[in-house]
Design a protein around this motif. Structure first.
Motif, PDB file in Angstrom:
ATOM      1  N   ILE A  59      -5.671  -3.735   4.864  1.00  0.00           N
ATOM      2  CA  ILE A  59      -4.653  -4.903   5.237  1.00  0.00           C
ATOM      3  C   ILE A  59      -3.546  -4.243   5.975  1.00  0.00           C
ATOM      4  O   ILE A  59      -3.095  -5.044   6.995  1.00  0.00           O
ATOM      5  CB  ILE A  59      -4.182  -5.436   3.983  1.00  0.00           C
ATOM      6  N   LEU A  60      -2.684  -3.278   5.888  1.00  0.00           N
ATOM      7  CA  LEU A  60      -1.663  -2.855   6.725  1.00  0.00           C
ATOM      8  C   LEU A  60      -2.073  -2.522   7.973  1.00  0.00           C
ATOM      9  O   LEU A  60      -1.481  -2.700   8.897  1.00  0.00           O
ATOM     10  CB  LEU A  60      -1.053  -1.420   5.966  1.00  0.00           C
ATOM     11  N   THR A  65      -2.339  -3.449  13.882  1.00  0.00           N
ATOM     12  CA  THR A  65      -3.040  -3.840  15.037  1.00  0.00           C
ATOM     13  C   THR A  65      -2.790  -5.161  15.596  1.00  0.00           C
ATOM     14  O   THR A  65      -2.799  -5.395  16.970  1.00  0.00           O
ATOM     15  CB  THR A  65      -4.685  -3.565  14.695  1.00  0.00           C
ATOM     16  N   MET A  66      -2.780  -5.856  14.713  1.00  0.00           N
ATOM     17  CA  MET A  66      -2.774  -7.601  15.321  1.00  0.00           C
ATOM     18  C   MET A  66      -0.969  -7.742  15.717  1.00  0.00           C
ATOM     19  O   MET A  66      -0.870  -8.129  16.643  1.00  0.00           O
ATOM     20  CB  MET A  66      -2.562  -8.488  13.958  1.00  0.00           C
ATOM     21  N   ALA A  67      -0.137  -6.915  15.323  1.00  0.00           N
ATOM     22  CA  ALA A  67       1.302  -6.453  15.696  1.00  0.00           C
ATOM     23  C   ALA A  67       1.227  -6.133  17.320  1.00  0.00           C
ATOM     24  O   ALA A  67       1.721  -6.827  18.034  1.00  0.00           O
ATOM     25  CB  ALA A  67       2.416  -5.675  14.875  1.00  0.00           C
ATOM     26  N   ILE A  68       0.342  -5.076  17.373  1.00  0.00           N
ATOM     27  CA  ILE A  68       0.308  -4.519  18.686  1.00  0.00           C
ATOM     28  C   ILE A  68      -0.269  -5.720  19.720  1.00  0.00           C
ATOM     29  O   ILE A  68       0.245  -5.674  20.952  1.00  0.00           O
ATOM     30  CB  ILE A  68      -0.663  -3.158  18.897  1.00  0.00           C
ATOM     31  N   ALA A  69      -1.248  -6.406  19.108  1.00  0.00           N
ATOM     32  CA  ALA A  69      -2.072  -7.298  20.059  1.00  0.00           C
ATOM     33  C   ALA A  69      -1.039  -8.465  20.537  1.00  0.00           C
ATOM     34  O   ALA A  69      -0.911  -9.074  21.629  1.00  0.00           O
ATOM     35  CB  ALA A  69      -3.329  -7.959  19.285  1.00  0.00           C
ATOM     36  N   ILE A  70      -0.245  -8.928  19.390  1.00  0.00           N
ATOM     37  CA  ILE A  70       0.809 -10.063  19.687  1.00  0.00           C
ATOM     38  C   ILE A  70       1.765  -9.412  20.549  1.00  0.00           C
ATOM     39  O   ILE A  70       2.155 -10.137  21.545  1.00  0.00           O
ATOM     40  CB  ILE A  70       1.233 -10.384  18.330  1.00  0.00           C
ATOM     41  N   HIS A  71       2.241  -8.278  20.220  1.00  0.00           N
ATOM     42  CA  HIS A  71       3.426  -7.877  21.085  1.00  0.00           C
ATOM     43  C   HIS A  71       2.955  -7.574  22.557  1.00  0.00           C
ATOM     44  O   HIS A  71       3.730  -8.119  23.629  1.00  0.00           O
ATOM     45  CB  HIS A  71       3.857  -6.389  20.438  1.00  0.00           C
ATOM     46  N   SER A  72       1.883  -7.106  22.839  1.00  0.00           N
ATOM     47  CA  SER A  72       1.248  -6.963  24.208  1.00  0.00           C
ATOM     48  C   SER A  72       1.120  -8.565  24.702  1.00  0.00           C
ATOM     49  O   SER A  72       1.700  -8.673  25.946  1.00  0.00           O
ATOM     50  CB  SER A  72      -0.086  -6.376  24.209  1.00  0.00           C
ATOM     51  N   ALA A 246      -8.218   9.258   5.164  1.00  0.00           N
ATOM     52  CA  ALA A 246      -8.476   8.772   6.610  1.00  0.00           C
ATOM     53  C   ALA A 246      -7.820   7.453   6.882  1.00  0.00           C
ATOM     54  O   ALA A 246      -7.234   7.408   7.841  1.00  0.00           O
ATOM     55  CB  ALA A 246      -9.959   8.825   6.593  1.00  0.00           C
ATOM     56  N   LEU A 247      -7.781   6.796   6.052  1.00  0.00           N
ATOM     57  CA  LEU A 247      -7.097   5.257   6.031  1.00  0.00           C
ATOM     58  C   LEU A 247      -5.640   5.862   6.595  1.00  0.00           C
ATOM     59  O   LEU A 247      -5.050   4.890   7.479  1.00  0.00           O
ATOM     60  CB  LEU A 247      -7.383   4.396   5.205  1.00  0.00           C
ATOM     61  N   ILE A 248      -4.906   6.465   5.679  1.00  0.00           N
ATOM     62  CA  ILE A 248      -3.604   6.728   5.805  1.00  0.00           C
ATOM     63  C   ILE A 248      -3.240   7.249   7.166  1.00  0.00           C
ATOM     64  O   ILE A 248      -2.436   6.657   8.019  1.00  0.00           O
ATOM     65  CB  ILE A 248      -3.029   7.632   5.013  1.00  0.00           C
ATOM     66  N   TYR A 249      -4.011   8.242   7.687  1.00  0.00           N
ATOM     67  CA  TYR A 249      -3.599   8.912   8.921  1.00  0.00           C
ATOM     68  C   TYR A 249      -4.028   7.896  10.168  1.00  0.00           C
ATOM     69  O   TYR A 249      -3.485   7.839  10.982  1.00  0.00           O
ATOM     70  CB  TYR A 249      -4.350  10.219   9.067  1.00  0.00           C
ATOM     71  N   GLN A 250      -5.048   7.180   9.951  1.00  0.00           N
ATOM     72  CA  GLN A 250      -5.479   6.000  10.962  1.00  0.00           C
ATOM     73  C   GLN A 250      -4.396   4.938  10.989  1.00  0.00           C
ATOM     74  O   GLN A 250      -3.985   4.477  12.012  1.00  0.00           O
ATOM     75  CB  GLN A 250      -6.788   5.341  10.317  1.00  0.00           C
TER      76      GLN A 250
END
Length: 729
Positions: A59-60, A65-72, A246-250
């Protein structure tokens, strides 16, 4: 204070950089306890707990990723940069796929299906290939409609992927639904993704120097994605600690990518904007300083002075005053030595003024080379006089400007404020007093109302002087100098005269000081020298005996850089033999001994003669008599006038003649009007006399016509003493 502020800012930026390094290094340090104590840490929670922990991390990841998409999406409308758009659309794909992954996982009662595995596989490949593609593709500007197209394509790609995975065609259904093959493919995909991220790091490292901060974030993100891929490969079970790590580092890699995008699109432009703002403020301060300060001395200028006077003059009942200061004969000196040397001289003067300036005195520099000091609270007039005395003492030492040693004689005018005066009027009154001060020995005066009327006529005359030379209003008169041993007229002094079209005859003592102050004395002096030399040759051509012509040099001409060449050129032009030209300097010009010695020796090398005019009236040391190549001393008329009535004048004249004889110099006495004066000088051994007793100054034409009469008149007077001998100079 400013230096401390800069150091504080530098240390602040260094602190920020250390924090950023810790942001990158700290997760790497956490690898050690996870690797060493992985099994023990895994046992802290139950196996089903990791299902929820993984879900939270996913979820995080969706949020970032959605924040990156919206910001761009939002930033593209301002930057129109292709890379910004492509990064946004790439993470829009990842965000949608990740959301779909969560929905499918939840719909299967928190059980992983083959679709979840395929979605994970597609996301890892899209991220690795997409980032590398964006880095390698050249940057370019795009238009606004590209944003809809690109994000629309991303949405369609996600929909197509979901459709293919949920309802695959019969031809590929076995391939997609084969769980064992998918697990094997997933390991391969993670390995390929890690390799591509390594290539990304290598490419980014080449651009580190250009944008170190952004590259540092992106390289760190790629590194954590590699670590994430490794943990995904190690963790076979989705619900164990390695998959969670793996999810944490991703997640942390996406955070670093978001930070890099934020830095590029927000933080860096803001810093640039802040720098532009600071530069603009600094430029405004510089412009304000330049607008209100003099370029050469860095003192406040006339604009700031008048502004200060306007605001402060009537602010309280304290006595105000303005002191105007100028360098004597500044225009002449500037015209002679050049603007660069003149500017250096002004800077030296300003330094001396500031060195003795009391704290509450406000010093300024005006455009015309004057200094003005404003005092907003005058206790007594004696305070102002003491400042003037201190200023004169500070200027006693000559100003050393390169090779020139210049006397900084000052003219000082003081104006006290009265209720009815404006700032401009107070300044003008001080300047009027300063002009009048140049005519007295003390060189400083308080303003009096009568000065205003005389200055207006002086300014008008200065303007008329500039026209007079062009309109040929000047002419020369010549006064004979008689050899007391032979009775012959052997030399003449050239004296400049001005016939004004409306004023008529203007006395030399009225226009010569103005010509020296305005700098006109330079071209006027050249004209006098050319005219006198031409006339000497003309008399020779008319059959008159060859006579020496004496021409006075002004202080401005002595500072003229090409004086020697000018004299040489005039002698060549007029074809006058050099020994028939005598240049006269005043005793007050001899104070700069080093400079004058070299100049006079260069002039003497031309073959001309040099005389000291008005001898005995100056204040210089007599040591110059042994250093200068002088041929003649001229006794000033002030000593001769009362020679038969004043024992002191008689003693001084006798001493001058005796000293000149010992130094083997000729002596000329000026202003001889009475026979008694002549008798004393003849008894004393004077060589030449000049005065109304023999002839007043006359025009060149009149001298030609009456030369024999003048000669006979001289012989008649001298014959009374029966003292005519053969003698040559």
């Amino acid at each position: 204070m400013y230096g401390g502020l800069v150091l504080e800012k530098r240390s602040y930026h260094q602190k920020i950089e250390k924090i950023e390094v810790w942001y990158i290094a700290l997760p790497l340090l956490l690898l050690i306890p996870f690797i060493v104590y992985g099994n023990q840490l895994y046992g802290v929670y139950k196996e089903e707990s990791y299902i929820y922990l993984n879900l939270i991390m996913q979820i995080l990841i969706v949020v970032f990723t959605m924040a990156i998409a919206i910001h761009s999406w939002l930033v593209f409308s301002h930057l129109f940069a292709s890379r910004t758009l492509y990064i946004g659309s790439l993470f829009f794909v990842i965000a949608l796929l990740e959301m779909s992954n969560i929905v499918i996982f939840s719909a299967n009662a928190l059980q992983t299906s083959y679709i979840n595995v395929w979605l994970h596989l597609v996301m890892r490949l899209c991220l690795a290939i997409g980032v590398l593609f964006i880095i390698l593709k050249p940057k370019k500007q795009l238009t606004m409609h590209y944003r809809v197209y690109t994000y629309g394509f991303s949405f369609l790609f996600v929909m197509f992927t979901l459709l293919m995975l949920s309802s695959p065609p019969m031809s590929i259904q076995p391939f997609i639904e084969d769980g064992d093959w998918v697990i094997i493919a997933l390991d391969k995909v993670h390995l390929i993704a890690a390799i591509l991220q390594g290539v990304t790091i290598y490419i980014l490292s080449k651009h580190y120097k250009k944008t170190p901060k952004r590259v540092m974030w992106l390289m760190s993100a790629a590194l954590y994605l590699i670590i994430s891929d490794i943990f995904f490969v190690i963790g076979k079970d989705p619900n164990e600690i390695w998959n969670f790590l793996a999810l944490i580092y991703q997640f942390y890699a996406y955070y670093l990518i978001l930070k890099a995008i934020y830095y590029t699109s927000v933080e860096k432009p803001y810093q640039q904007l802040l720098k532009i703002k600071q530069d603009l403020e600094h430029s405004q301060q510089e412009l304000r300083f330049q607008a209100y300060h003099d370029d050469i001395t860095q003192l406040p200028n006339e604009r700031l002075l008048l502004k200060t006077l306007k605001e402060d003059l009537h602010a309280d009942k304290a006595q105000k005053a303005v002191i105007a200061i100028e360098i004597d004969r500044l225009a002449t000196i500037s015209a002679s030595i050049g603007i660069s040397y003149s500017n250096k001289m002004m800077k030296l003067v300003s330094e001396r003024i500031q060195a003795i300036l009391p704290p509450h005195y406000f010093a300024t520099k005006l455009r015309e080379g004057q200094f003005v000091v404003y005092i907003d609270d005058v206790q007594t007039q004696e305070e102002l006089l003491q400042f003037c005395f201190n200023l004169k003492n500070a200027m006693k030492k000559p100003l050393q400007v390169e090779l020139f040693s210049l006397n900084g004689n000052l003219n000082i005018g003081i104006a006290l404020h009265e209720t009815s005066y404006s700032g401009e009027e107070l300044l003008m009154h001080a300047q009027l007093a300063m002009r009048e001060a140049s005519q007295i020995p003390q060189r400083f005066l308080f303003y009096k109302p009568f000065m205003s009327s005389g200055m207006a006529d002086r300014i008008i005359m200065e303007q008329e002087l500039h026209k007079a030379l062009a309109h040929q209003e000047f002419y020369l008169e010549y006064q004979p100098q008689v050899n007391l041993k032979t009775g012959n007229i052997e030399s003449l002094e050239a004296l400049v005269r001005w016939h004004h079209p409306t004023r008529g005859f203007v006395p030399p003592d009225m226009f010569i000081p103005i010509a020296e102050e305005s700098g006109l004395i330079i071209p006027l002096g050249k004209w006098i020298l050319e005219t006198a030399c031409c006339q000497a040759k003309a008399w020779e051509a008319q059959g008159l005996p060859q006579m020496k012509v004496a021409v006075n040099l002004s202080l401005g001409q002595l500072f003229q850089q090409d004086l020697v060449q000018m004299v040489k050129g005039i002698l060549q032009q007029t074809k006058l033999e050099p020994h028939y030209l005598q240049l006269e300097i005043t005793e007050s010009m001899t104070m700069n001994i080093d400079q004058m010695t070299q100049l006079l020796h260069e002039l003497k090398a031309l073959g001309i003669q040099i005389a000291v005019d008005d001898f005995g009236t100056g204040y210089s040391s007599l040591s110059y008599l042994k250093d200068f190549p002088i041929d003649c001393l001229k006794i000033d008329r002030a000593f001769v006038r009362n020679i038969q009535h004043n024992p002191n004048d008689e003693a001084l004249v006798s001493m001058i003649i005796s000293m000149a004889k010992h130094l083997r110099l000729k002596v000329v006495a000026e202003g001889i009007e009475e026979v008694a004066q002549l008798a004393f000088l003849m008894d004393g051994g004077c060589d030449y006399i000049q005065g109304y007793l023999f002839s007043k100054p006359i025009a060149a034409e009149q001298l030609t016509e009456t030369f024999q009469e003048l000669h006979s008149h001289a012989e008649e007077i001298l014959g009374q003493f029966k003292y005519v001998e053969e003698y040559m100079i």
